[in-house]
Scaffold this motif. Structure first.
Motif, short mmCIF file in Angstrom:
data_model
loop_
_atom_site.label_atom_id
_atom_site.label_comp_id
_atom_site.label_asym_id
_atom_site.label_seq_id
_atom_site.Cartn_x
_atom_site.Cartn_y
_atom_site.Cartn_z
N VAL A 54 -0.76 -6.90 -5.66
CA VAL A 54 -0.80 -7.01 -4.20
C VAL A 54 -2.10 -7.70 -3.80
O VAL A 54 -3.16 -7.47 -4.39
N ALA A 55 -1.98 -8.59 -2.82
CA ALA A 55 -3.15 -9.29 -2.29
C ALA A 55 -2.96 -9.48 -0.80
O ALA A 55 -1.84 -9.37 -0.27
N TRP A 60 0.93 0.80 4.65
CA TRP A 60 -0.40 0.42 5.16
C TRP A 60 -1.02 1.72 5.61
O TRP A 60 -0.52 2.39 6.50
N GLN A 61 -2.13 2.12 4.99
CA GLN A 61 -2.75 3.42 5.24
C GLN A 61 -4.03 3.27 6.02
O GLN A 61 -5.02 2.71 5.54
N LEU A 83 1.77 1.93 -1.69
CA LEU A 83 0.52 1.77 -0.94
C LEU A 83 -0.07 0.40 -1.25
O LEU A 83 -0.43 0.10 -2.40
N VAL A 84 -0.17 -0.46 -0.22
CA VAL A 84 -0.63 -1.83 -0.45
C VAL A 84 -1.85 -2.22 0.37
O VAL A 84 -2.41 -3.29 0.13
N THR A 126 -7.80 -2.39 -6.97
CA THR A 126 -6.52 -3.11 -7.09
C THR A 126 -5.86 -3.33 -5.74
O THR A 126 -4.83 -4.01 -5.67
N ARG A 127 -6.41 -2.76 -4.66
CA ARG A 127 -5.79 -2.91 -3.34
C ARG A 127 -6.76 -3.51 -2.34
O ARG A 127 -7.96 -3.24 -2.38
N PRO A 128 -6.25 -4.30 -1.39
CA PRO A 128 -7.12 -4.87 -0.35
C PRO A 128 -7.50 -3.83 0.70
O PRO A 128 -6.80 -2.83 0.90
#
Length: 786
Positions: A279-280, A363-364, A400-401, A446-448
């Motif tokens: 994910v990016a 999106w958290q 979760l991204v 690993t997540r933005p």
């Protein structure tokens, strides 16, 4: 091996009338409700009758026996809401002041009466405010001074029901030698190989004991020794199947297990499900400004999103089945992204498990919303502790991204007159641009991460600049007509929406015995938005001849039509401008109680017409008519080719012209066709229809109040599992309100427009005694002014 003993049974709640049985997990309100000591705050105006509950302290008790044959026993609370002192036989074990984190206390060898004494969250918030100073916020309630679900204090869609209680499970953990204190799975994909690196922290009772960890996934096993209290083990899964958001591929999930070992003896085990995906977030600059595009497994996405609020004011009542039902409703509507909004909570594992399985991207938000948040102690330490814990807790979930720092606080600082009032005092910027990105970068690289919503990427641009980053579109609802959605193309619309009341049966349950009117006492109490009814009225007046005073049924129908129309205007426009606009996140999917709000699904779980309109708007393929063109939106994985039938129609019935146009829309693209000049409506008595592959778009060039509709005529007949409606004239925005037939009944579609001679079959489930005459009484459509 670590052993866990649940402590959810045997609790009592102290009350002046004597101890009450207490449900754990639960809260004071639900216990008082179960005992019949307070009225249901969701009904009528009972919310005001129970306000006292949040203003006083409460005490939970039970007997505790922490004896075991192991070296250490910990008392673990997964969630205490919020300000509590924990005592055993009157001796303090500790204090808490954060709803969003777990708390652990050493109770080795102890027994006696366990007491959890909750102070009022109001008292704590007011004390902290007195210590750190006043900070501005969108509401008068002091929610920014305590680490608690902000919407407990009320919102523009929610009641003020300030809770206290043991809201998540509690247990004893018995262990010896060592236990797993934290496991962080860093999941990546390298040249088609799934890679998971498990980074481990342990707590020890014996410093000298040599420890190792062994991990297994999909038949692959690896082992590594620990260096003191830390270590890592790396696993590679060749040709791992990728996890995709719904509509892009499957959602394969892999069981991973990690065991903490002392020699050959297993001390503790950690088990989770993970998914392999990359994910990016592409925020690069281009000719249109600054982008905001999610990229999963190399695929650029137009995000079809909804905002999520806590599904109940009392979150402990939300079961795994209820999470699954609500999120399945979202997936069935074509949603592929759910934003967990910052005025709520970090949701339970049940929520994220359902998103993993359904292919819903998450999106958290970190829990900060619509206020200036002090950065002094005791809040700063609590913020960091909760962030570290929840980042690690949620890391296994492939759904979760994106981590987001806050909701509207950067915007508020710039536009809501905060800066002058703050006079240099802290307000949260240090969290959003300092602490939180540092925690995410350290623990979950690993997540933005993005600093806020809305946010333009830096202070070089206005925080809510539509050309840069995320945008919240609220001027339209607050001050303009929904047609103004078509005036701009934001890069990513993270909030927008339009209000409507809940379903009729929901209102009847929530307002028993009340004569319903737009401004009846109960209706006004269940309308929390500032000038909400005024905005609804002005929104109607721009498009419709207002219904007669006292015609509640017509008002109810028209406000729901207007909500669906408003949202359609925005999504059709923004989707047709992909890839400049890369997503829409509707405010909001759900409600936490029965209320007039922006939700697509009301507080009783009933779908509004907006929900069914989302099914059309968020489908892979969409036709969207503009003044002089047709957008053919194809978000599917395959090319879409065919012919579109364009018809210029009279509202009186006759067809005035037609043409068939060929089209081709490549995968994940939008094709735009010019509408021939001779087919463009010449006045309010004409409209345009586009049909292709079972999809339809209509374009009426004038507000409904100016359209000379004929009196609608149609025939209703029973059909297997529902009814069939056959139109003799134009029937615009036909709606079956099935809950008027039976409170349990649901229709399978919302608004539908029929041309003369066309039929539609509406499926109805939960209708005990089908009757065509009764069905006709629950059918509504647009009509000429009476």
């Amino acid at each position: 091996m670590l052993q866990a003993t649940s402590l959810t049974e045997g609790w009592t709640l102290r009350h002046p009338d004597g101890p009450l049985p207490a449900a754990v997990p639960g809260c004071v309100h639900t216990d008082l409700l179960a005992a019949g000591l307070i009225p249901d705050p969701f009904l009528g105006r009972n919310e005001a009758e129970v306000a006292w509950v949040g203003r006083r302290g409460w005490t939970y008790e039970r007997v505790l026996d922490a004896g075991s044959g192991q070296e250490q026993t910990d008392l673990v609370f997964d969630g205490l809401d919020t300000v509590a002192e924990i005592l055993l036989d009157g001796r303090p074990l500790g204090r808490t002041r954060n709803m969003h984190r777990t708390h652990r206390f050493d109770v080795t060898g102890l027994s006696g009466r366990l007491t959890v004494r909750f102070a009022s969250a109001y008292a704590e918030a007011e004390a902290v405010r007195g210590r750190v100073g006043e900070r501005p916020g969108a509401y008068a309630e002091p929610y920014q001074y305590v680490r608690k679900m902000a919407c407990s204090f009320g919102w523009d869609w929610g009641p003020a029901l300030v809770t206290a209680g043991i809201w998540r499970p509690v247990r004893l953990e018995h262990w010896s030698t060592a236990r797993l204190a934290r496991v962080r799975p860093l999941v990546t994909v390298e040249d088609g190989t799934g890679v998971v690196e498990l980074r481990v922290d342990v707590e020890r009772t014996r410093v000298e004991a040599p420890l190792a960890v062994e991990a297994t996934i999909d038949g692959v096993t690896a082992r590594a020794a620990l260096d003191g209290t830390r270590g890592a083990v790396r696993l590679r899964v060749p040709e791992a199947e990728l996890w995709w958001p719904r509509g892009y591929g499957g959602q394969p999930l892999y069981n991973v297990e990690l065991t903490l070992l002392h020699g050959d003896a297993a001390l503790d085990v950690w088990r989770r499900r993970i998914g392999f995906r990359s994910v990016a977030l592409d925020t690069s600059a281009d000719a249109h400004g600054t982008g905001f595009t999610l990229v999963v497994n190399g695929e650029r996405l137009f995000a079809r999103g909804v905002n999520w609020i806590p599904d109940d004011v009392f979150p402990s009542r939300i079961t795994r089945a209820r999470y699954r039902e609500r999120l399945a409703q979202a997936a069935a509507a074509g949603v592929d992204l759910v934003r967990v909004w910052g005025g709520g909570i970090y949701e339970s594992e049940d929520f994220y498990d359902a998103c993993d399985e359904l292919g819903l991207l998450v999106w958290q938000d970190f829990p900060f919303a619509c206020a200036a948040y002090p950065e002094e102690q005791p809040l700063r330490g609590e913020v960091e502790a909760e962030a570290r814990e929840n980042v690690v807790r949620l890391m296994p979930h492939p759904s979760l991204v994106l981590w987001n720092g806050n909701n509207e606080n950067l915007w508020g600082f710039r536009d809501w007159a905060w800066e002058g009032r703050l006079a240099g005092e802290s307000w949260g910027e240090g969290y959003y641009l300092g602490l939180l990105p540092r925690v995410v970068a350290e623990l979950d690289p690993t997540r933005p991460y993005t600093a806020g919503s809305p946010w333009s990427g830096s202070w070089d641009h206005h925080p809510n600049d539509p050309a840069h980053g995320t945008h919240h579109s609220w001027e339209v609802w607050n001050r303009e007509d929904w047609a103004a959605y078509r005036a701009s193309v934001p890069r990513f619309v993270a909030e927008f929406g339009w209000q409507a009341p809940p379903a009729y049966a929901t209102l009847r349950r929530a307002l028993p015995g009340e004569r319903l009117a737009a401004d009846s006492p109960g209706m006004l109490h269940h309308q929390k938005a500032d000038d909400g009814n005024g905005k609804l009225a002005r929104g109607l007046e721009r498009h419709f001849v207002p219904p007669h005073a006292g015609d509640f049924d017509r008002w109810h129908y028209l406000t729901q039509v207007n909500q669906a129309r408003a949202v359609a205007a925005g999504i059709e426009h923004w989707r047709s401008h992909w890839p400049v606009c890369a997503g829409t996140v509707l405010w909001q999917l759900n409600d936490c109680w029965p209320v007039t709000s922006w939700a697509a699904i009301d507080g009783d779980g009933r779908e509004k017409p907006l929900y069914h309109e989302l099914c059309r708007l968020y489908a892979d393929r969409l036709l969207a008519l503009r003044d002089a063109s047709l957008a053919v939106v194809n978000q599917a994985a395959e090319r879409w080719s065919g012919r579109v039938l364009l018809r210029r129609m009279s509202v009186a019935g006759p067809e005035l012209g037609r043409a068939e146009l060929p089209f081709t829309a490549e995968r994940r693209t939008v094709a735009v066709l010019d509408v021939p000049r001779e087919l463009r409506p010449a006045g309010p008595e004409e409209f345009l229809v586009a049909d292709a592959d079972g999809l339809r778009a209509t374009r009426f060039p004038a507000p409904d109040r100016d359209i000379p509709y004929v009196v609608p005529e149609y025939r209703v007949a029973l059909a297997p599992g529902g009814i069939t409606v056959t139109a003799r004239t134009l029937v615009r925005d036909l709606l079956l309100q099935a809950d008027r037939l039976d409170a349990a009944a649901r229709a399978d579609r919302g608004l539908v427009t029929l041309l003369p001679g066309e039929s539609v079959t509406i499926g109805v489930r939960g209708w005990k005694t089908p009757d065509a005459h009764a069905a006709r009484t629950a059918l509504y459509c647009l009509e000429p002014p009476r």
